[in-house]
Structure formats: C-alpha cells, structure tokens
Design a protein around this motif. Sequence first.
Motif, mmCIF file in Angstrom:
data_model
loop_
_atom_site.group_PDB
_atom_site.id
_atom_site.type_symbol
_atom_site.label_atom_id
_atom_site.label_comp_id
_atom_site.label_asym_id
_atom_site.label_seq_id
_atom_site.Cartn_x
_atom_site.Cartn_y
_atom_site.Cartn_z
ATOM 1 N N GLU A 34 0.870 -1.380 -0.136
ATOM 2 C CA GLU A 34 -0.054 -0.083 -0.137
ATOM 3 C C GLU A 34 1.098 1.217 0.208
ATOM 4 O O GLU A 34 1.992 1.347 0.480
ATOM 5 C CB GLU A 34 -0.666 0.042 1.345
ATOM 6 C CG GLU A 34 -2.050 -1.113 1.106
ATOM 7 C CD GLU A 34 -3.098 -0.582 2.148
ATOM 8 O OE1 GLU A 34 -3.953 -1.195 2.184
ATOM 9 O OE2 GLU A 34 -2.789 0.408 3.208
ATOM 10 N N CYS A 66 -4.229 0.951 -2.442
ATOM 11 C CA CYS A 66 -4.737 0.875 -0.921
ATOM 12 C C CYS A 66 -5.866 -0.297 -1.012
ATOM 13 O O CYS A 66 -6.455 -0.607 -2.084
ATOM 14 C CB CYS A 66 -5.490 2.345 -0.720
ATOM 15 S SG CYS A 66 -6.163 2.141 1.078
ATOM 16 N N SER A 109 -6.442 -5.138 -3.029
ATOM 17 C CA SER A 109 -6.235 -3.646 -3.136
ATOM 18 C C SER A 109 -6.702 -3.259 -4.664
ATOM 19 O O SER A 109 -6.975 -3.757 -5.758
ATOM 20 C CB SER A 109 -4.769 -3.600 -2.872
ATOM 21 O OG SER A 109 -3.856 -3.821 -4.042
#
Length: 123
Positions: A34, A66, A109
């Motif tokens: 991330e 993210c 993600s």
Amino acid sequence: MNTVETEILRKTAEMLNERAEPFAPVTLGRLGKEGITVQLTGGEEVIRYLDGGRLRALPLLFLVKCSEQRKALDTLYRLLDILERQPPEGVLSVRITSLPQLVDRGEDSVIYEAQCELFIYKA
C-alpha cells in the motif's frame, strides 16, 4: 532530470506529506503493498523569454495503492486540491490534467492514478 526538477519533486512530496497527512507517505519510489508515489513523467518548455528565462511544465503522475477504494480516491483528491491551492515553493501554478481514475483492481487492493502539471520559471 536536473537538480531544479529533482528539488521541485522532492519539495512537492514533502509539502504534501506535511499538509495532507495521507494514510501513507508520498514517496518518490515504487509502490509497495500500500502507498502513494509521485513521479515526474517528462516535461516541456512552454515559453522562452527574451532574457533567456523559460517557463516549464513538469507533468507529475500520482499512484495510490490501497485496500480501501474510498480511501484511495479521497487521498488523491485531497492531494490534488492541496497542490492546486497551495503549490510548493518554486512552483508558479498547478494544472490538474487527469482526475483520479482506476488503473487496477486486485484481490486485496486497488490502484488509482491522477496527473497534474507544475509550472516553474527557470532562469
């Protein structure tokens, strides 16, 4: 990339980390599991003045990876807003050239990108 552009890029990341307080630091490196990264993607001389000075456009690419889609989008919009309203030292103005858009969606993600141009005067 010469020292003026390198310094502007470093100041941009530093300023955004201070003012935006993102979920992860804005870095100049590669994305990990991330994170947020900013990269200079070229540039162009917009105007050359009679005194030899130049107005340059420095295009920047932001990538945010993210696990939460909303967090990635909110972060990118906040970074662009701060950059546009309060450019870092040495930057005359900022133009957003691409609002946040989805680049990739993995199992755990998402990756979003956004682009802008920084305008600087170089003597």
